[in-house]
Design a protein around this motif. Structure first.
Motif, mmCIF file in Angstrom:
data_model
loop_
_atom_site.group_PDB
_atom_site.id
_atom_site.type_symbol
_atom_site.label_atom_id
_atom_site.label_comp_id
_atom_site.label_asym_id
_atom_site.label_seq_id
_atom_site.Cartn_x
_atom_site.Cartn_y
_atom_site.Cartn_z
ATOM 1 N N ASP A 1 67.907 22.485 56.764
ATOM 2 C CA ASP A 1 67.944 21.045 56.548
ATOM 3 C C ASP A 1 68.613 20.393 57.753
ATOM 4 N N VAL A 2 68.462 19.072 57.895
ATOM 5 C CA VAL A 2 69.120 18.344 58.982
ATOM 6 C C VAL A 2 70.509 17.895 58.569
ATOM 7 N N ARG A 3 70.627 17.266 57.419
ATOM 8 C CA ARG A 3 71.886 16.675 56.990
ATOM 9 C C ARG A 3 72.590 17.576 55.988
ATOM 10 N N MET A 4 73.744 18.113 56.424
ATOM 11 C CA MET A 4 74.517 19.022 55.573
ATOM 12 C C MET A 4 76.007 18.715 55.726
ATOM 13 N N PRO A 5 76.856 19.308 54.869
ATOM 14 C CA PRO A 5 78.302 19.085 54.981
ATOM 15 C C PRO A 5 78.823 19.530 56.342
ATOM 16 N N PRO A 6 79.955 18.932 56.788
ATOM 17 C CA PRO A 6 80.809 18.043 55.995
ATOM 18 C C PRO A 6 80.446 16.566 56.093
ATOM 19 N N LEU B 1 63.728 21.154 58.303
ATOM 20 C CA LEU B 1 63.238 20.295 57.229
ATOM 21 C C LEU B 1 64.135 19.071 57.139
ATOM 22 N N SER B 2 63.531 17.902 56.919
ATOM 23 C CA SER B 2 64.341 16.687 56.869
ATOM 24 C C SER B 2 63.659 15.622 56.029
ATOM 25 N N GLN B 3 64.473 14.743 55.462
ATOM 26 C CA GLN B 3 63.933 13.564 54.786
ATOM 27 C C GLN B 3 63.534 12.502 55.797
ATOM 28 N N TYR B 4 64.128 12.577 56.987
ATOM 29 C CA TYR B 4 63.942 11.547 58.002
ATOM 30 C C TYR B 4 63.617 12.176 59.350
ATOM 31 N N VAL B 5 63.142 11.348 60.264
ATOM 32 C CA VAL B 5 62.911 11.788 61.641
ATOM 33 C C VAL B 5 64.129 11.391 62.461
ATOM 34 N N LEU C 1 58.837 17.148 57.552
ATOM 35 C CA LEU C 1 59.500 16.331 56.549
ATOM 36 C C LEU C 1 59.448 17.069 55.211
ATOM 37 N N LYS C 2 60.449 16.857 54.372
ATOM 38 C CA LYS C 2 60.586 17.653 53.149
ATOM 39 C C LYS C 2 59.414 17.481 52.192
#
Length: 214
Positions: free
Chosen positions: A52-57, A82-86, A106-107
């Protein structure tokens, strides 16, 4: 193939693991943040990473930055993002800095199982797989002075499909034209973009995306 999955959503992470295992792949690690991903790759050296692109923290771009680190430290490891966004800046850096073995989807594509598995196999085999929306976002970054303006509408369509990582045969089938016609259009594209000496699927895609960054 040996796969590491990095995704902070437990539901999606477990779903990906189950899908990959059902397809006969070995998931050697599943993690939820960028640091854990880098540690797992260092220890296990998988064939491919799905991240994924966006993960913690911070939930910003940790996964994508980890992907860039993996491409730099362990170029033999394929990476499928994998990402929701570009994420334009890092997406362009990831794609232009690669000689293949890289993808960005994209997801929504994960819901289309056949497309996801096709992209996974293509990237693991040394190719590329770029989501059409990612390609369009990179194309939109070009300025009005860019030589892309010299391309015909057909050449522009073919360039977009090339940048997704499709073969000449697949492009021909998608556009309902002959392979020889596709090859002629591609030669014209590279000539107009000053990339006539580029050859090979991965090399040509990377050259095009790197050129589009400018």
């Amino acid at each position: 193939m040996r796969v590491i999955v990095a995704e902070d959503s437990t539901l999606l992470r477990e779903g990906l693991v189950r899908l990959l295992v059902d397809e006969g792949h070995e998931v050697i690690a599943s993690v939820s943040d960028g640091d854990a991903l880098l540690s797992a790759v260092d220890q296990e050296r998988p064939d491919i990473v799905v991240t994924d692109v966006r993960m913690p923290p911070d939930h910003t771009d940790e996964g994508l930055r980890a992907a860039l680190t993996i491409r730099g430290r362990w170029p033999e490891v394929a990476v499928l993002v994998l990402s929701q966004y570009v994420e334009n800046r890092y997406a362009a850096e990831l794609l232009s800095g690669s000689g293949g073995k890289v993808g960005y989807l994209l997801k929504d594509r994960v819901a289309q199982v056949d497309e996801f598995l096709d992209a996974l196999n293509r990237v693991a085999d040394g190719g590329t797989a770029f989501d059409p929306e990612v390609v369009r976002a990179l194309l939109s970054r070009t300025t009005r002075s860019n030589p892309l303006e010299r391309l015909t509408p057909r050449e522009h369509d073919i360039l977009e499909l090339m940048a997704q990582g499709l073969t000449n045969a697949r492009i021909s089938a998608d556009l309902h034209i002959s392979v020889s016609s596709t090859e002629k259009h591609i030669n014209a594209i590279f000539e107009k973009l000053g990339l006539a000496n580029s050859s090979g699927l991965s090399r040509r895609v990377v050259a095009v995306v790197a050129y589009l960054r400018t």
